[in-house]
Scaffold this active site. Structure first.
Site, PDB file in Angstrom:
ATOM      1  NE  ARG A   7      -1.708   1.318   3.804  1.00 21.77           N
ATOM      2  CZ  ARG A   7      -1.105   2.427   4.203  1.00 21.77           C
ATOM      3  NH1 ARG A   7      -1.266   3.562   3.555  1.00 21.77           N
ATOM      4  NH2 ARG A   7      -0.332   2.406   5.267  1.00 21.77           N
ATOM      5  CB  VAL A   8       1.822   3.965  -1.997  1.00 25.77           C
ATOM      6  CG1 VAL A   8       3.063   3.097  -2.184  1.00 25.77           C
ATOM      7  CG2 VAL A   8       0.953   3.928  -3.226  1.00 25.77           C
ATOM      8  CB  SER A   9      -0.288   7.323   1.862  1.00 28.59           C
ATOM      9  OG  SER A   9      -0.059   6.410   2.898  1.00 28.59           O
ATOM     10  CB  THR A  10       0.723   9.638  -2.754  1.00 23.87           C
ATOM     11  OG1 THR A  10       1.635   8.674  -3.268  1.00 23.87           O
ATOM     12  CG2 THR A  10       1.339  10.348  -1.576  1.00 23.87           C
ATOM     13  CD  GLN A  20       3.831   7.546   0.091  1.00 23.46           C
ATOM     14  OE1 GLN A  20       2.950   6.731  -0.095  1.00 23.46           O
ATOM     15  NE2 GLN A  20       4.216   7.903   1.273  1.00 23.46           N
TER      16      GLN A  20
END
Length: 96
Positions: A7-10, A20
Site C-alpha cells: 500500500r502507498v498513501s498517495t 511513493q
C-alpha cells in the site's frame, strides 16, 4: 500459497512528488517468494482502516488456512496498534 499486500498513501498523480511508489515494497515481496499474480496493491490513505480497503478485502476472499500473507512493514497493514490487533484477530478467526 504466499500472498503479498502493498500500500502507498498517495494517488498516482502525487507519486513522483512524494516518492511513493510500490517499487521498494515489491522488491521485498519478490525477495520473499511472492509472485506478481499474488500481490494485492492499494493506493489509499494509511488513515483508512483495513476494513475499508478494497484490495485488502479481495485478498481476504482468496486466502485460506495455511496460506501466508507478507507485508513489507507493519505500517503498510495497520495504522495503529489497535488496528493491527483487530486485523490479526480477524485473520485468526478465519484460520489464516
Amino acid at each position: 500459497m504466499i500472498y503479498g499486500y502493498i500500500r502507498v498513501s498517495t494517488q498516482i498523480s502525487d507519486t513522483r512528488a512524494n516518492n511513493q511508489t510500490f517499487d521498494r515494497q515489491l522488491k521485498i515481496l519478490h525477495d520473499n517468494g511472492v509472485s506478481d499474480e499474488n500481490i494485492f496493491k492499494e493506493r489509499i490513505s494509511g488513515g483508512v482502516s483495513t476494513t475499508e480497503r478494497p484490495e485488502w478485502e479481495k485478498l481476504l476472499q482468496v486466502v485460506k488456512s495455511g496460506d501466508m500473507i507478507i507485508v513489507s512493514e507493519m505500517s503498510r497493514l495497520a495504522r495503529s496498534l489497535n488496528d493491527l490487533i483487530n486485523t490479526v484477530n480477524h485473520l485468526i478467526s478465519i484460520n489464516v
